[in-house]
Design an enzyme around this catalytic site. Structure first.
Site, PDB file in Angstrom:
ATOM      1  N   GLY A  83       0.795  -1.228   0.000  1.00  0.00           N
ATOM      2  CA  GLY A  83       0.000   0.000   0.000  1.00  0.00           C
ATOM      3  C   GLY A  83       0.819   1.264   0.000  1.00  0.00           C
ATOM      4  CG  ASP A 149      17.595  -6.977   1.481  1.00  0.00           C
ATOM      5  OD1 ASP A 149      17.627  -7.894   2.319  1.00  0.00           O
ATOM      6  OD2 ASP A 149      16.663  -6.841   0.664  1.00  0.00           O
ATOM      7  NE  ARG A 184      22.025 -35.925   4.818  1.00  0.00           N
ATOM      8  CZ  ARG A 184      21.247 -36.117   5.882  1.00  0.00           C
ATOM      9  NH1 ARG A 184      21.224 -35.198   6.839  1.00  0.00           N
ATOM     10  NH2 ARG A 184      20.503 -37.184   5.977  1.00  0.00           N
ATOM     11  CD  GLU A 244      14.964 -12.896  -1.029  1.00  0.00           C
ATOM     12  OE1 GLU A 244      14.090 -13.644  -0.559  1.00  0.00           O
ATOM     13  OE2 GLU A 244      14.992 -11.668  -0.827  1.00  0.00           O
ATOM     14  NE  ARG A 296      11.935  -8.613   7.445  1.00  0.00           N
ATOM     15  CZ  ARG A 296      10.939  -8.622   6.563  1.00  0.00           C
ATOM     16  NH1 ARG A 296      11.180  -8.780   5.278  1.00  0.00           N
ATOM     17  NH2 ARG A 296       9.699  -8.482   6.949  1.00  0.00           N
TER      18      ARG A 296
END
Ligand code: F6P
Length: 369
Positions: A83, A149, A184, A244, A296
């Site tokens: 918004g 970020d 792994r 990401e 965060r």
């Protein structure tokens, strides 16, 4: 020069550790000057939707109200990354959707309540709105740069980044032992919408063997080679850290998660994708972990807390000195004041020649290129 008597502060965009420390420094520094300080709830929603808050959309931030909040994560005011008042989504009576500019309502509120200045704590979106309020309505606004970020220009760092990097690094430390025990490959996905700062810093600090950044499109075969090379050398486990927004070379596209209606497009899923491909190419057992909002949440590190307190107090000092339309920033020698017009809408991604990236290459970390 108008004498400041009443100011308001708001927090917009995704939250970041340190927001409460800024609010505390702003409120206390204002109180010590004899000014009244108000907090707007959830971005500008406290002004735009007063009915949602039972008439308390804008609250008085007294010394008592902000006592003991500096170490807490989140924001006592609440925040939103939907918004945007400059392009507010609206449905017309005939069912069509359009966007309207509601910033005039914010300017009108400040005028009618005789609030002399706004301190807007936020990322790129909030700083762009701040610049618009100055430009279009002549409001007095000081910006404070926030984002985990670390992708804002003209400031050495944003508060929240150090906390995010510290937590992600601790997660990598923990993953080393379990990855090694099971031979792994662990693929770890971290936030970073437009820039790979969190992945780069946490990856190097936390000893990742490959780091995939949006700034360097990756070739999955190169990452698989790194994993194979480590196995051939007797180190039969690997940690791959993926931002990401990372994407494969040639694809040019980030992987997106389904977005809720009215919300910004969400990134997410690249870690799982990389894990699947690495499993096929290396025939090793691969697991993926998404750190997501964990990086965060929580309280700020001492560095972020101090930066946030410095920013809050510098913002009030700027107003006291008659400054307007600037963002406080961290320079090499102390706090700087940068014109909002020089930061609004600017993004700072990882420069390909920066020494941190070179450090990673010197240490033998693969960037998938
Ligand atoms: O901009 C901060 C940030 O945490 C990005 O790294 C991430 O892409 C985005 O916010 C996530 O937003 P939301 O909380 O809406 O999922």
């Amino acid at each position: 020069m108008k004498k400041i008597k009443r100011i308001a502060v708001c927090t917009g965009g995704g939250d970041a550790p340190g927001l409460n420390a800024v609010i505390q420094a702003v409120a206390v520094s204002a109180a010590n000057r004899g000014w009244d300080c108000f907090g707007i709830r959830e971005g500008f929603n406290g002004i735009l939707f007063p009915e949602r808050y039972d008439g308390n959309g804008v609250i008085r931030l007294t010394r008592d109200r902000v006592r003991g909040i500096g170490h807490l994560g989140g924001t006592i005011l609440g925040t939103t990354n939907t918004g945007n008042p400059m392009s507010f989504p609206m449905t017309t009576p005939d069912g069509k959707t359009s966007e309207i500019d509601r910033t005039g309502e914010i300017a009108a509120y400040f005028a009618s309540h005789e609030i002399d200045a706004l301190i807007s704590i936020g990322g790129d979106g909030s700083l762009t709105i701040a610049e618009h309020l100055c430009e279009k309505y002549g409001m007095c606004v000081i910006g404070v740069p926030k984002t985990i970020d670390n992708d804002l220009d003209k400031t050495f760092t944003t508060f929240g980044f150090d906390s995010a990097v510290s937590f992600a690094t601790e997660c990598l430390d923990r993953l080393h032992s379990t990855a090694q025990s099971h031979n792994r490959v662990m693929v770890v996905e971290v936030m970073g919408r437009y820039a790979g700062w969190i992945a780069l810093h946490a990856g190097i600090a936390g000893g990742a063997h490959a780091i995939l950044l949006p700034e360097i499109p990756y070739d999955i075969n190169k990452v698989a080679n790194k994993v194979r090379q480590r196995s051939a050398e007797g180190r039969d486990y690997s940690i791959v850290l993926v931002a990401e927004a990372a994407h494969a070379c040639g694809s040019g596209m980030e992987i997106k998660a389904p977005a809720e209606v009215g919300h910004q497009e969400r990134l997410g899923g690249v870690g799982e994708h990389v894990a699947r491909e690495l499993g096929i190419l290396t025939h090793k057992e691969v697991r993926s972990v998404v750190l997501g909002h964990l990086v965060r949440g929580g309280g700020p590190t001492a560095f972020d807390r101090l930066t946030a307190l410095r920013f809050g107090s510098a913002a009030v000092r700027a107003l006291d000195l008659g400054m307007n339309r600037i963002m406080v920033a961290l320079g090499m020698l102390g706090v700087d004041y940068i014109p909002l017009s020089e930061v609004a809408g600017r993004m700072r991604t990882v420069p390909l020649d920066c020494d941190t990236l070179q450090t990673g290459r010197d240490l033998g970390i693969s960037f998938g290129d």
